[in-house]
Design an enzyme around this catalytic site. Structure first.
Site, PDB file in Angstrom:
ATOM      1  N   ASP A 171      26.468 -85.109 -20.785  1.00 25.28           N
ATOM      2  CA  ASP A 171      27.270 -84.975 -19.569  1.00 25.28           C
ATOM      3  C   ASP A 171      28.739 -84.967 -19.956  1.00 25.28           C
ATOM      4  O   ASP A 171      29.209 -85.887 -20.644  1.00 25.28           O
ATOM      5  CB  ASP A 171      26.993 -86.130 -18.607  1.00 25.28           C
ATOM      6  CG  ASP A 171      25.598 -86.070 -18.009  1.00 25.28           C
ATOM      7  OD1 ASP A 171      24.846 -85.125 -18.336  1.00 25.28           O
ATOM      8  OD2 ASP A 171      25.246 -86.975 -17.233  1.00 25.28           O
ATOM      9  N   ASP A 227      18.258 -82.635  -6.550  1.00 24.24           N
ATOM     10  CA  ASP A 227      18.770 -83.998  -6.706  1.00 24.24           C
ATOM     11  C   ASP A 227      18.544 -84.744  -5.406  1.00 24.24           C
ATOM     12  O   ASP A 227      19.090 -84.355  -4.365  1.00 24.24           O
ATOM     13  CB  ASP A 227      20.265 -83.956  -7.048  1.00 24.24           C
ATOM     14  CG  ASP A 227      20.542 -83.068  -8.265  1.00 24.24           C
ATOM     15  OD1 ASP A 227      19.809 -83.193  -9.258  1.00 24.24           O
ATOM     16  OD2 ASP A 227      21.482 -82.258  -8.208  1.00 24.24           O
TER      17      ASP A 227
END
Length: 241
Positions: A8, A128
């Site tokens: 990330d 998500d």
């Protein structure tokens, strides 16, 4: 089951967030290219890279970091703020193997359909979810859309895979949502379902494998040495469970 290490990116650094919250960030490396090369030497099949700046603002601020990761010559699936066809095309042209679309699946499903048709096997849809509802725009906005419904629409659109993240578990190492992810994998088969969020132990990986989940993203547990990548890869293929 495949293991995809997570990288990330925030302001060029490798970080992990807790439950997707930008105010709970931990920096693990300032050299993403070197980290990618390390994962490549370990023999991973693919890296899961997220441009968090892109996810939060829609601006791609991590181009140099992404280029450094691609230089490691390991297949990369990249997401975060990808919301139009030109960006998808540009990323694929730079060497990204698969592009991850999330917000677009809710706000512009026709674009996702077009992307899946134009680049078969190269579009992943991120679903998500928080308490079963889909969150978008870097998880900052919670919609009324049901996660299973959106995942089914993505599979019908022809995506290569569905990345399912339980937001409440992401970055916590409290364990993944095995039941929901396994149900999704069975419902969408043969579309690949990738588990994300909460993996903290080797038993978590084994549980996902037993549930029939084809792949899983692992992040914080690797960075904080809960287990090694070699141990994760072994657990993912541990027939003894």
């Amino acid at each position: 089951m495949w293991i995809y290490p997570a990288i990330d990116l925030l302001e060029g650094k490798v970080v992990r967030l807790t439950e997707g919250r930008r105010d709970q960030v931990q920096v693990y490396s300032e050299r993403p290219g070197e980290l990618a090369a390390e994962f490549a030497r370990a023999g991973v099949r693919r890296l899961h890279v997220v441009d968090l700046d892109g996810a939060f603002s829609g601006e791609r601020l991590n181009r140099q970091a992404v280029e450094a990761i691609l230089a490691a010559r390991v297949p990369v699936q990249l997401g975060g703020g990808v919301r139009d066809l030109r960006t998808v095309e540009r990323l694929l042209e730079t060497g990204v193997e698969r592009v991850v679309l999330g917000t677009a699946m809710v706000e512009a499903p026709e674009m996702v359909l077009e992307a899946c048709a134009a680049w078969p096997s190269r579009v992943v849809v991120a679903v998500d979810a928080r308490e079963g509802r889909v969150a978008i725009r870097g998880w900052q906005e919670l919609t009324e859309r049901d996660a299973f419904d959106v995942a089914a629409e993505a599979a019908e659109a022809g995506c290569a895979a569905v990345l399912y993240t339980d937001i409440a578990r992401d970055g916590t190492r409290r364990g993944p949502n095995v039941e929901t992810t396994g149900s999704l994998a069975r419902a969408l088969y043969p579309v690949e379902v990738i588990a994300s969020g909460g993996i903290g132990t080797l038993d978590d990986i084994r549980a996902l494998a037993r549930a029939g989940v084809p792949a899983a993203v692992v992040g914080r547990a690797l960075y904080e040495n809960s287990f090694t990548l070699a141990e994760a890869l072994a657990a993912a293929n541990d027939d003894a469970g």
